[in-house]
Structure formats: structure tokens, C-alpha cells
Design an enzyme around this catalytic site. Sequence first.
Site, PDB file in Angstrom:
ATOM      1  N   HIS A  48     142.418  77.057 118.315  1.00  9.38           N
ATOM      2  CA  HIS A  48     143.355  77.350 117.130  1.00  9.38           C
ATOM      3  C   HIS A  48     143.344  76.266 116.032  1.00  9.38           C
ATOM      4  CE1 HIS A  48     143.900  81.403 117.661  1.00  9.38           C
ATOM      5  NE2 HIS A  48     144.497  81.480 118.736  1.00  9.38           N
ATOM      6  N   ARG A  73     141.640  73.155 125.737  1.00 11.18           N
ATOM      7  CA  ARG A  73     141.395  74.718 125.542  1.00 11.18           C
ATOM      8  C   ARG A  73     139.954  74.718 124.781  1.00 11.18           C
ATOM      9  NH1 ARG A  73     145.374  79.382 123.313  1.00 11.18           N
ATOM     10  NH2 ARG A  73     145.232  78.105 121.390  1.00 11.18           N
ATOM     11  N   ASP A  87     131.822  67.051 130.579  1.00 13.89           N
ATOM     12  CA  ASP A  87     130.853  65.847 130.397  1.00 13.89           C
ATOM     13  C   ASP A  87     131.677  64.757 129.569  1.00 13.89           C
ATOM     14  OD1 ASP A  87     129.083  66.773 132.232  1.00 13.89           O
ATOM     15  OD2 ASP A  87     127.665  66.907 130.553  1.00 13.89           O
ATOM     16  N   GLU A 152     145.836  87.480 128.149  1.00 12.92           N
ATOM     17  CA  GLU A 152     146.660  87.592 126.881  1.00 12.92           C
ATOM     18  C   GLU A 152     146.491  88.836 126.335  1.00 12.92           C
ATOM     19  OE1 GLU A 152     146.212  84.108 124.755  1.00 12.92           O
ATOM     20  OE2 GLU A 152     143.906  83.826 125.000  1.00 12.92           O
ATOM     21  N   ASP A 178     149.201  86.413 121.791  1.00 10.67           N
ATOM     22  CA  ASP A 178     148.115  87.303 121.670  1.00 10.67           C
ATOM     23  C   ASP A 178     148.652  88.642 122.335  1.00 10.67           C
ATOM     24  OD1 ASP A 178     145.498  86.235 120.677  1.00 10.67           O
ATOM     25  OD2 ASP A 178     146.339  84.688 121.839  1.00 10.67           O
TER      26      ASP A 178
HETATM   27  O1  LIG Z   1     148.928  83.792 122.987  1.00  6.36           O
HETATM   28  C1  LIG Z   1     149.322  82.843 122.844  1.00  6.36           C
HETATM   29  O2  LIG Z   1     150.633  82.513 122.756  1.00  6.36           O
HETATM   30  C2  LIG Z   1     148.512  81.387 123.010  1.00  6.36           C
HETATM   31  O3  LIG Z   1     147.475  81.552 123.519  1.00  6.36           O
HETATM   32  C3  LIG Z   1     149.118  80.193 122.560  1.00  6.36           C
HETATM   33  C4  LIG Z   1     148.642  80.111 121.078  1.00  6.36           C
HETATM   34  O4  LIG Z   1     147.389  80.100 120.904  1.00  6.36           O
HETATM   35  C5  LIG Z   1     149.435  79.316 120.246  1.00  6.36           C
HETATM   36  O5  LIG Z   1     150.766  79.574 120.066  1.00  6.36           O
HETATM   37  C6  LIG Z   1     148.857  77.964 120.078  1.00  6.36           C
HETATM   38  O6  LIG Z   1     148.266  77.908 119.198  1.00  6.36           O
END
Ligand SMILES: O=C(O)C(=O)C[C@H](O)[C@@H](O)CO
Length: 256
Positions: A48, A73, A87, A152, A178
Site C-alpha cells: 500500500h 511486504r 536478492d 485476511e 481486509d
Molecule cells: O488488512 C490489514 O489490516 C492489513 O493488511 C494491514 C494494512 O494493509 C494496513 O493497515 C497498512 O497499510
Amino acid sequence: MVAPKNTFKQALIQGQRRIGCWMSFAEPITAEIMGTAGFDWLVIDGEHAPNDIRSIRDQLMALENSPSHPVVRVPVGETWLIKMVLDAGAQTVLVPIVESAEQARELVRACRYPPDGVRGVGAMASRATMYGAVDDYIQTADQEICLLLQVENRAGIAALDEILQVDGVDGVFIGPADLSTDMGFQGNSAAPEVREVISDALNRIKAAGKAPGILGTNDDATQTYLEMGAQFLAVGIDVMLLTQASRALAAQWKAK
Ligand SMILES: O=C(O)C(=O)C[C@H](O)[C@@H](O)CO
């Protein structure tokens, strides 16, 4: 040069709690600042935040001498993306939206060199080996890499027990934003129905011998997840820290 040990992975294996923070600025300078704060781990967020492989590499470099372990991530669980971040020197990878054991097995293979996996061998020219200075990187990398999967959504929760059977998965992170949205609560992860699913999932992850992880973005959520037994627990997001502090400061002094 001696191959680097993954101290974060060792801590998870030993059952130690690790407190972390999300980094969403996608900037080496803020990563360097966050690396002085005292967190056990820091997420370089490729999902994100506006990161690419160069900014991920630069943040790994910025954290090189920090006691905070970098967790990268990736935006999606693709073998070619995992290859690039490994890498670049990442030892711990977090993969969003994992929904099946088959997907989990593929991700394990993406993190391992043949014959156990499919990771391409370009080590001598990569940062992971300090450009060839780490002689035994290829022999030791598979055991040092820590793979964390995000469950999630309802599909992931339904497949959780099978995902937990997959050897090579070190931890499972529940994504509250999510999950709550997929459950129809539009990001309200404090809804009792969502909290119940999170609590049950964290228990199942721990019972399967994997590390349970999660992110709390306010004290109530963080305290709740701590009591639910989250082991690798992110307690904030750097961008939110700045927005909250700067807005509070402006409001405080404009009110005089
Ligand atoms: O679903 C969530 O909560 C996450 O995966 C973390 C988020 O992506 C988020 O709050 C960080 O950007």
C-alpha cells in the site's frame, strides 16, 4: 563475510513477542529514523505504500545498522517479486492475501533455492550476499529466510488449518482491515464478529506451532490483540504517527 543470521526468525521460533511498526512513507530517511525508535521489526510496505524495488533496497540499506529487523511486504505473492526482494537483502517476507495451502506451498518454493524451490541463483551480483562477500549465502539462505503469510479474507480463514500445515511457513499474520471489509464490516475490525474470528485464528496459528501476527492501529485494538496472544504485533504506522501528532499540535496551538 559470515552469512547473516535471521534473529527475528529465531525470536519467533523461541516464542518471544516482537513489537513492530509499519512504514508507509517509502523513504529511506524515514526508515532510518524509525530504525532508531526501538521497534523489534519494521515493515517496508510494498503493498500500500509507493515502493518499488529500488526504494525497498534503499530502506533495507537504511536499516542495515539498526536493531529493528526489516520485514518486506511484497504487493502480491509472485515468485519474481519475492526473488527481487530476497536478492535485495530481505530475509523476512510478508505476503498479502493468501487463500490456500497450494498458494502457501508455492510461496515457500519461491523463497528456496533448487532443488527444494525455484529461487533463481544470481547471488554473486546481489546485495543479499554483499556482492559476493558472503561465501556461504546459497548454502545458508533457505534456513535463514522467514516467510510470513497474510490471511485476511473469508477464503483464507476457511483454508487456515491447511495453510498452517505447510512446512516452511513461519508465521501467519491476520489483516484486520481486509478481513473486516471482506466480512462486510467495511474496515471496522472492532466489530465483535470480526474480533471473534481474529481471536480464533490467532489461537489456531499458535496451536499449529506457527507465529501469530497482526497490526493494531489504535491502543484498544493493540491491547486486545496482545491479550489474544499476537506474537509479532505491529503497533502503528509511521504515516499515522505523523498525521496524528501534527494535527494535534496544530489544533493545540490554534486553539489558544
Ligand atoms: O488488512 C490489514 O489490516 C492489513 O493488511 C494491514 C494494512 O494493509 C494496513 O493497515 C497498512 O497499510
